[in-house]
Design a protein around this motif. Structure first.
Motif, mmCIF file in Angstrom:
data_model
loop_
_atom_site.group_PDB
_atom_site.id
_atom_site.type_symbol
_atom_site.label_atom_id
_atom_site.label_comp_id
_atom_site.label_asym_id
_atom_site.label_seq_id
_atom_site.Cartn_x
_atom_site.Cartn_y
_atom_site.Cartn_z
ATOM 1 N N VAL A 53 2.701 -0.708 4.276
ATOM 2 C CA VAL A 53 2.058 -2.179 4.634
ATOM 3 C C VAL A 53 1.984 -2.239 3.600
ATOM 4 C CG1 VAL A 53 -1.130 -1.960 4.254
ATOM 5 C CG2 VAL A 53 -0.169 0.001 5.522
ATOM 6 N N ARG A 54 2.663 -3.830 4.351
ATOM 7 C CA ARG A 54 2.419 -4.831 2.941
ATOM 8 C C ARG A 54 2.360 -6.083 3.828
ATOM 9 N NH1 ARG A 54 7.197 -4.110 0.164
ATOM 10 N NH2 ARG A 54 8.301 -2.231 0.124
ATOM 11 N N GLY A 55 1.951 -7.432 2.742
ATOM 12 C CA GLY A 55 1.041 -8.104 2.149
ATOM 13 C C GLY A 55 -0.107 -8.123 3.961
ATOM 14 N N PRO A 56 -0.555 -9.305 3.835
ATOM 15 C CA PRO A 56 -2.240 -9.651 4.742
ATOM 16 C C PRO A 56 -1.843 -8.985 5.436
ATOM 17 C CG PRO A 56 -2.108 -11.659 3.671
ATOM 18 C CD PRO A 56 -0.739 -10.376 3.186
ATOM 19 N N ARG A 60 0.863 -1.302 0.285
ATOM 20 C CA ARG A 60 0.035 -0.018 -0.551
ATOM 21 C C ARG A 60 1.164 1.062 0.134
ATOM 22 N NH1 ARG A 60 -5.355 1.839 3.580
ATOM 23 N NH2 ARG A 60 -4.518 3.806 3.017
ATOM 24 N N HIS A 61 0.914 2.090 -1.086
ATOM 25 C CA HIS A 61 1.530 3.188 -1.141
ATOM 26 C C HIS A 61 0.937 4.338 -0.442
ATOM 27 C CE1 HIS A 61 4.289 1.659 -4.065
ATOM 28 N NE2 HIS A 61 3.163 0.617 -4.541
ATOM 29 N N ASP A 62 1.165 4.199 0.935
ATOM 30 C CA ASP A 62 0.410 6.647 1.609
ATOM 31 C C ASP A 62 0.987 6.716 2.229
ATOM 32 O OD1 ASP A 62 -1.613 7.117 3.132
ATOM 33 O OD2 ASP A 62 -2.566 5.359 3.761
ATOM 34 N N PRO A 63 1.573 8.199 1.286
ATOM 35 C CA PRO A 63 1.922 9.102 1.555
ATOM 36 C C PRO A 63 1.815 9.598 3.350
ATOM 37 C CG PRO A 63 0.878 9.794 0.399
ATOM 38 C CD PRO A 63 0.679 8.729 0.096
ATOM 39 N N GLY A 64 0.393 8.856 4.062
ATOM 40 C CA GLY A 64 0.316 9.292 5.161
ATOM 41 C C GLY A 64 0.354 8.613 6.547
ATOM 42 N N GLN A 68 -2.592 -4.715 10.356
ATOM 43 C CA GLN A 68 -1.972 -3.882 10.832
ATOM 44 C C GLN A 68 -2.131 -2.346 10.901
ATOM 45 O OE1 GLN A 68 2.669 -2.802 10.050
ATOM 46 N NE2 GLN A 68 2.826 -1.627 11.861
ATOM 47 N N LEU A 69 -2.849 -1.893 9.908
ATOM 48 C CA LEU A 69 -3.524 -0.734 9.441
ATOM 49 C C LEU A 69 -4.505 -0.836 10.511
ATOM 50 C CD1 LEU A 69 -3.250 1.810 8.377
ATOM 51 C CD2 LEU A 69 -4.747 0.586 6.433
ATOM 52 N N HIS A 70 -5.367 -1.638 10.026
ATOM 53 C CA HIS A 70 -6.108 -1.804 11.066
ATOM 54 C C HIS A 70 -6.254 -1.815 12.510
ATOM 55 C CE1 HIS A 70 -9.696 -3.750 13.610
ATOM 56 N NE2 HIS A 70 -10.620 -4.051 12.316
ATOM 57 N N ASP A 71 -4.755 -2.467 13.552
ATOM 58 C CA ASP A 71 -4.896 -2.662 14.434
ATOM 59 C C ASP A 71 -4.920 -0.328 15.068
ATOM 60 O OD1 ASP A 71 -5.682 -4.775 14.497
ATOM 61 O OD2 ASP A 71 -3.656 -5.643 14.827
ATOM 62 N N ALA A 72 -4.324 -0.030 13.884
ATOM 63 C CA ALA A 72 -3.882 1.393 13.554
ATOM 64 C C ALA A 72 -4.874 2.634 14.061
ATOM 65 C CB ALA A 72 -2.765 1.720 12.898
ATOM 66 N N LEU A 73 -5.578 2.034 13.534
ATOM 67 C CA LEU A 73 -7.095 2.841 13.167
ATOM 68 C C LEU A 73 -8.087 2.695 13.796
ATOM 69 C CD1 LEU A 73 -7.352 3.494 9.142
ATOM 70 C CD2 LEU A 73 -6.426 5.188 10.810
ATOM 71 N N MET A 74 -8.580 1.502 13.488
ATOM 72 C CA MET A 74 -10.177 1.293 14.628
ATOM 73 C C MET A 74 -9.902 1.569 16.230
ATOM 74 S SD MET A 74 -11.994 0.215 11.885
ATOM 75 C CE MET A 74 -12.966 0.022 12.474
ATOM 76 N N PRO A 75 -9.356 1.768 16.662
ATOM 77 C CA PRO A 75 -9.429 1.528 18.007
ATOM 78 C C PRO A 75 -9.268 3.029 18.571
ATOM 79 C CG PRO A 75 -7.440 0.361 17.840
ATOM 80 C CD PRO A 75 -7.661 0.646 16.367
ATOM 81 N N ALA A 76 -9.082 4.263 17.188
ATOM 82 C CA ALA A 76 -9.643 5.740 17.799
ATOM 83 C C ALA A 76 -10.526 6.363 17.253
ATOM 84 C CB ALA A 76 -8.239 6.513 16.754
ATOM 85 N N VAL A 117 -3.171 -6.103 -5.352
ATOM 86 C CA VAL A 117 -1.472 -6.580 -5.619
ATOM 87 C C VAL A 117 -0.699 -5.485 -4.841
ATOM 88 C CG1 VAL A 117 -1.378 -8.996 -7.333
ATOM 89 C CG2 VAL A 117 -0.836 -6.865 -8.227
ATOM 90 N N GLU A 118 -1.226 -4.612 -5.206
ATOM 91 C CA GLU A 118 -0.652 -3.378 -4.967
ATOM 92 C C GLU A 118 -2.411 -2.552 -4.721
ATOM 93 O OE1 GLU A 118 3.058 -0.675 -6.541
ATOM 94 O OE2 GLU A 118 2.022 -2.191 -8.116
ATOM 95 N N HIS A 119 -2.186 -1.111 -4.128
ATOM 96 C CA HIS A 119 -3.479 -0.128 -3.580
ATOM 97 C C HIS A 119 -2.459 1.468 -3.563
ATOM 98 C CE1 HIS A 119 -5.486 0.876 -0.138
ATOM 99 N NE2 HIS A 119 -5.917 1.755 -1.035
ATOM 100 N N TRP A 120 -2.466 2.148 -3.645
ATOM 101 C CA TRP A 120 -2.332 3.734 -4.195
ATOM 102 C C TRP A 120 -3.377 4.298 -2.966
ATOM 103 C CZ3 TRP A 120 -1.264 0.519 -8.161
ATOM 104 C CH2 TRP A 120 -0.282 -0.021 -8.307
ATOM 105 N N ALA A 121 -3.276 4.959 -1.886
ATOM 106 C CA ALA A 121 -4.323 5.800 -1.413
ATOM 107 C C ALA A 121 -4.267 6.974 -1.159
ATOM 108 C CB ALA A 121 -4.100 5.370 -0.304
ATOM 109 N N GLN A 122 -4.752 7.835 -1.443
ATOM 110 C CA GLN A 122 -4.557 9.768 -1.289
ATOM 111 C C GLN A 122 -5.790 10.070 -0.068
ATOM 112 O OE1 GLN A 122 -2.552 11.616 -1.900
ATOM 113 N NE2 GLN A 122 -1.103 9.604 -2.888
#
Length: 138
Positions: free
Chosen positions: A44-47, A35-39, A52-60, A118-123
């Motif tokens: 974020v690599r692989g499942p 996941r390409h995410d400048p923020g 890990q991204l879920h666990d960083a965002l969902m508690p907040a 296989v790849e993700h760009w997020a803005q």
């Protein structure tokens, strides 16, 4: 894969993300996924990276909703325009909970191969989100 199939994989990705569906991630997110995410301050690599991204965002933002507005597909790519709606009720990095609602515009471009992401760009409108949270002057 057809364009409609690829769009459905993206719809399913967002449902699986919110549910922290590790089994779905293992099946539909390549181990080489990036996941390409400048923020973000981590990769974020692989499942496991998606979890890990879920666990960083969902508690907040435990009441997070992802409103998919548009999906456009061509060949092996799907562009998703969505809106994140949530309430900041838990720590977000070093930021204490504010109790404030957020509405964040997002563009996500996914590359899919044989039914696997296989790849993700997020803005994301991170500046707008920080203003909504009161971290920056409006």
């Amino acid at each position: 894969m057809t364009s409609e199939t690829n769009k459905q994989i993206c719809r399913d990705y967002f449902k699986a993300f919110l549910a922290r569906d590790a089994a779905w991630m293992e099946k539909h997110v390549a181990t080489t996924f990036v996941r390409h995410d400048p923020g973000l301050d981590f990769e974020v690599r692989g499942p496991q990276g998606v979890l890990q991204l879920h666990d960083a965002l969902m508690p907040a933002f435990p009441d997070m909703k992802l409103d998919l507005e548009d999906l456009v597909a061509e060949e092996d790519k799907v562009l998703v325009r969505l809106v994140i709606r949530a309430t900041h009720t838990g720590p977000f990095g070093a930021m204490a909970p504010t109790g404030k609602p957020i509405r964040v515009a997002v563009l996500d471009l996914f590359k899919i191969r044989d039914g696997v992401l296989v790849e993700h760009w997020a803005q994301l409108d991170n500046l707008g989100m920080l203003k909504q949270l009161g971290a920056l002057a409006a």
